[in-house]
Design a protein around this motif. Structure first.
Motif, PDB file in Angstrom:
ATOM      1  N   VAL A 173       0.829  -1.213   0.000  1.00 54.32           N
ATOM      2  CA  VAL A 173       0.000   0.000   0.000  1.00 54.32           C
ATOM      3  C   VAL A 173       0.858   1.256   0.000  1.00 54.32           C
ATOM      4  O   VAL A 173       0.624   2.198  -0.768  1.00 54.32           O
ATOM      5  N   TRP A 174       1.910   1.273   0.826  1.00 53.80           N
ATOM      6  CA  TRP A 174       2.724   2.475   0.908  1.00 53.80           C
ATOM      7  C   TRP A 174       3.603   2.667  -0.322  1.00 53.80           C
ATOM      8  O   TRP A 174       3.889   3.816  -0.704  1.00 53.80           O
ATOM      9  N   MET A 175       4.019   1.598  -1.000  1.00 58.64           N
ATOM     10  CA  MET A 175       4.723   1.777  -2.263  1.00 58.64           C
ATOM     11  C   MET A 175       3.766   2.311  -3.328  1.00 58.64           C
ATOM     12  O   MET A 175       4.156   3.121  -4.183  1.00 58.64           O
ATOM     13  N   ALA A 176       2.487   1.889  -3.264  1.00 55.24           N
ATOM     14  CA  ALA A 176       1.487   2.445  -4.180  1.00 55.24           C
ATOM     15  C   ALA A 176       1.306   3.939  -3.923  1.00 55.24           C
ATOM     16  O   ALA A 176       1.187   4.739  -4.858  1.00 55.24           O
ATOM     17  N   LEU A 225       3.905  10.181  -9.417  1.00 55.85           N
ATOM     18  CA  LEU A 225       3.085  10.500 -10.588  1.00 55.85           C
ATOM     19  C   LEU A 225       2.526  11.917 -10.474  1.00 55.85           C
ATOM     20  O   LEU A 225       2.555  12.693 -11.430  1.00 55.85           O
ATOM     21  N   GLY A 226       2.051  12.274  -9.266  1.00 52.73           N
ATOM     22  CA  GLY A 226       1.533  13.612  -9.046  1.00 52.73           C
ATOM     23  C   GLY A 226       2.597  14.687  -9.175  1.00 52.73           C
ATOM     24  O   GLY A 226       2.294  15.826  -9.546  1.00 52.73           O
ATOM     25  N   ALA A 227       3.840  14.335  -8.885  1.00 53.47           N
ATOM     26  CA  ALA A 227       4.942  15.286  -8.997  1.00 53.47           C
ATOM     27  C   ALA A 227       5.472  15.384 -10.423  1.00 53.47           C
ATOM     28  O   ALA A 227       6.421  16.133 -10.685  1.00 53.47           O
ATOM     29  N   GLY A 228       4.864  14.639 -11.326  1.00 55.21           N
ATOM     30  CA  GLY A 228       5.313  14.651 -12.714  1.00 55.21           C
ATOM     31  C   GLY A 228       6.625  13.945 -12.933  1.00 55.21           C
ATOM     32  O   GLY A 228       7.340  14.230 -13.903  1.00 55.21           O
ATOM     33  N   ALA A 229       6.956  13.010 -12.045  1.00 55.59           N
ATOM     34  CA  ALA A 229       8.251  12.339 -12.114  1.00 55.59           C
ATOM     35  C   ALA A 229       8.169  10.960 -12.752  1.00 55.59           C
ATOM     36  O   ALA A 229       9.147  10.204 -12.726  1.00 55.59           O
ATOM     37  N   ILE A 230       7.014  10.615 -13.317  1.00 51.06           N
ATOM     38  CA  ILE A 230       6.845   9.303 -13.944  1.00 51.06           C
ATOM     39  C   ILE A 230       6.295   9.485 -15.355  1.00 51.06           C
ATOM     40  O   ILE A 230       5.317  10.208 -15.565  1.00 51.06           O
ATOM     41  N   PRO A 263      14.215  -9.897 -11.686  1.00 55.10           N
ATOM     42  CA  PRO A 263      13.091 -10.611 -12.307  1.00 55.10           C
ATOM     43  C   PRO A 263      11.768 -10.044 -11.820  1.00 55.10           C
ATOM     44  O   PRO A 263      11.632  -9.661 -10.659  1.00 55.10           O
ATOM     45  N   GLY A 264      10.801  -9.963 -12.725  1.00 58.61           N
ATOM     46  CA  GLY A 264       9.492  -9.425 -12.357  1.00 58.61           C
ATOM     47  C   GLY A 264       9.365  -7.937 -12.575  1.00 58.61           C
ATOM     48  O   GLY A 264       8.294  -7.369 -12.395  1.00 58.61           O
ATOM     49  N   ARG A 265      10.468  -7.273 -12.949  1.00 59.64           N
ATOM     50  CA  ARG A 265      10.410  -5.834 -13.168  1.00 59.64           C
ATOM     51  C   ARG A 265       9.551  -5.551 -14.392  1.00 59.64           C
ATOM     52  O   ARG A 265       9.792  -6.042 -15.481  1.00 59.64           O
ATOM     53  N   SER A 266       8.535  -4.726 -14.214  1.00 61.75           N
ATOM     54  CA  SER A 266       7.622  -4.423 -15.310  1.00 61.75           C
ATOM     55  C   SER A 266       8.206  -3.343 -16.201  1.00 61.75           C
ATOM     56  O   SER A 266       9.177  -2.664 -15.849  1.00 61.75           O
ATOM     57  N   GLU A 267       7.615  -3.177 -17.344  1.00 57.42           N
ATOM     58  CA  GLU A 267       8.001  -2.119 -18.267  1.00 57.42           C
ATOM     59  C   GLU A 267       6.801  -1.195 -18.472  1.00 57.42           C
ATOM     60  O   GLU A 267       5.659  -1.613 -18.386  1.00 57.42           O
ATOM     61  N   GLY A 268       7.083   0.056 -18.725  1.00 63.43           N
ATOM     62  CA  GLY A 268       5.995   0.992 -18.996  1.00 63.43           C
ATOM     63  C   GLY A 268       5.943   2.174 -18.068  1.00 63.43           C
ATOM     64  O   GLY A 268       5.293   3.177 -18.380  1.00 63.43           O
ATOM     65  N   LEU A 269       6.601   2.084 -16.901  1.00 65.65           N
ATOM     66  CA  LEU A 269       6.712   3.224 -16.001  1.00 65.65           C
ATOM     67  C   LEU A 269       8.185   3.610 -15.910  1.00 65.65           C
ATOM     68  O   LEU A 269       9.022   2.776 -15.585  1.00 65.65           O
ATOM     69  N   GLY A 270       8.475   4.851 -16.177  1.00 64.74           N
ATOM     70  CA  GLY A 270       9.852   5.307 -16.091  1.00 64.74           C
ATOM     71  C   GLY A 270       9.953   6.590 -15.301  1.00 64.74           C
ATOM     72  O   GLY A 270       9.119   7.494 -15.453  1.00 64.74           O
ATOM     73  N   LEU A 271      10.935   6.677 -14.406  1.00 67.10           N
ATOM     74  CA  LEU A 271      11.137   7.889 -13.630  1.00 67.10           C
ATOM     75  C   LEU A 271      11.834   8.929 -14.494  1.00 67.10           C
ATOM     76  O   LEU A 271      12.772   8.617 -15.236  1.00 67.10           O
ATOM     77  N   SER A 272      11.373  10.165 -14.390  1.00 69.19           N
ATOM     78  CA  SER A 272      11.987  11.249 -15.150  1.00 69.19           C
ATOM     79  C   SER A 272      12.033  12.500 -14.291  1.00 69.19           C
ATOM     80  O   SER A 272      11.114  12.769 -13.522  1.00 69.19           O
ATOM     81  N   GLU A 308      13.765   5.287  -3.468  1.00 68.11           N
ATOM     82  CA  GLU A 308      14.099   5.474  -2.054  1.00 68.11           C
ATOM     83  C   GLU A 308      15.110   6.598  -1.835  1.00 68.11           C
ATOM     84  O   GLU A 308      15.199   7.139  -0.734  1.00 68.11           O
ATOM     85  N   ALA A 309      15.852   6.959  -2.890  1.00 61.12           N
ATOM     86  CA  ALA A 309      16.851   8.016  -2.770  1.00 61.12           C
ATOM     87  C   ALA A 309      16.322   9.385  -3.186  1.00 61.12           C
ATOM     88  O   ALA A 309      17.088  10.338  -3.263  1.00 61.12           O
ATOM     89  N   GLY A 310      15.028   9.488  -3.433  1.00 66.64           N
ATOM     90  CA  GLY A 310      14.422  10.751  -3.830  1.00 66.64           C
ATOM     91  C   GLY A 310      13.561  11.339  -2.727  1.00 66.64           C
ATOM     92  O   GLY A 310      13.027  10.615  -1.881  1.00 66.64           O
ATOM     93  N   VAL A 311      13.401  12.661  -2.740  1.00 66.63           N
ATOM     94  CA  VAL A 311      12.691  13.328  -1.645  1.00 66.63           C
ATOM     95  C   VAL A 311      11.205  12.970  -1.612  1.00 66.63           C
ATOM     96  O   VAL A 311      10.586  12.999  -0.534  1.00 66.63           O
ATOM     97  N   VAL A 312      10.617  12.640  -2.756  1.00 67.90           N
ATOM     98  CA  VAL A 312       9.197  12.297  -2.773  1.00 67.90           C
ATOM     99  C   VAL A 312       8.954  11.019  -1.965  1.00 67.90           C
ATOM    100  O   VAL A 312       8.081  10.974  -1.088  1.00 67.90           O
TER     101      VAL A 312
END
Length: 250
Positions: free
Chosen positions: A54-57, A64-69, A187-196, A209-213
């Motif tokens: 839940v907390w990773m979601a 996503l709200g910060a425009g970082a994805i 293994p199991g890493r999905s594709e389609g979401l990228g941090l920017s 985990e190394a970002g302020v968000v």
């Protein structure tokens, strides 16, 4: 072994030393290692698992709200996620026995519970300083995550909620397609979401985990653990004064 793995291995030495101190206090009935499987340990694992997911979601939505994805569509590797869950389950049980069972308990006997959670969180995070993709932010993020898990050990009296939390948090992070402590090919890493965006926001190559968000979400997690997590079937972790010890077992 690389430098990070060697640094992690060196933690076995203080864990063994403080584990001996914890064992003495345990035999006096002053505390426990929090390893007991009886009386609802599996429920604590499941609650921790749900808590971590839940907390990773929440962290993903915050990014996503910060425009970082950047979203280009999600593609999951279900079998890889099953393998990763089993792998993390075994790994994190071993880690938590060492980190929050032996090391934290012994430190608690010597320095007190609050100091033990803080000191152990720093010690466990230090090896990340040697990761090629890490920096000050990665170490700070790791300290925060370990404070959450240490608080869970304190709150529930055992390591099992923390085991579930780590599995849920890390599997969900990988399933979202993020780098996990610098590992981008799990293994199991999905594709389609990228941090920017800037590394200080996204966490860069190390992962969120190394970002302020995500760190801000980690602070909320710490508050949630301290205030809302059920104290479990064994009650909060305590260290009794030697004069009140009666002898006992874990």
């Amino acid at each position: 072994m690389d430098t990070e793995q060697i640094a992690n291995a060196f933690l076995l030495l203080p864990a063994a030393v403080f584990g001996v101190m914890g064992r003495r206090a345990r035999r006096q009935g002053r505390t426990t290692f929090g390893l007991d499987l009886r009386g609802g340990a599996w429920r604590e694992v499941l609650r921790g698992l749900l808590f971590g997911v839940v907390w990773m979601a929440v962290a993903t939505l915050a990014l996503l709200g910060a425009g970082a994805i950047d979203v280009t569509g999600l593609r999951f590797e279900a079998l890889g996620l099953v393998y990763l869950t089993v792998y993390f389950g075994v790994l994190f049980v071993l880690e938590e026995i060492v980190f929050r069972g032996l090391l934290l308990t012994g430190l608690g006997v010597v320095a007190g519970q609050g100091a033990a959670v803080a000191i152990s969180s720093v010690l466990i995070a230090v090896p990340y300083a040697f990761a090629s993709s890490a920096g000050v932010m990665a170490v700070a993020g790791s300290v925060l995550v370990n404070l959450v898990i240490g608080a869970a050990r304190w709150r529930t009296g055992r390591i099992w909620f923390g085991v579930g939390l780590k599995v849920g948090w890390n599997v969900a992070m990988t399933a979202a397609g993020f780098s996990n402590a610098g590992y981008a090919d799990l293994p199991g890493r999905s594709e389609g979401l990228g941090l920017s965006g800037p590394d200080w926001i996204t966490g860069g190559a190390f992962g969120p985990e190394a970002g302020v968000v995500t760190m801000a979400v980690g602070v909320l997690m710490l508050v949630a653990v301290a205030r809302l997590v059920d104290t479990g079937d064994r009650g909060p972790w305590t260290i009794a004064d030697p004069s009140t010890s009666r002898g006992g077992s874990d």
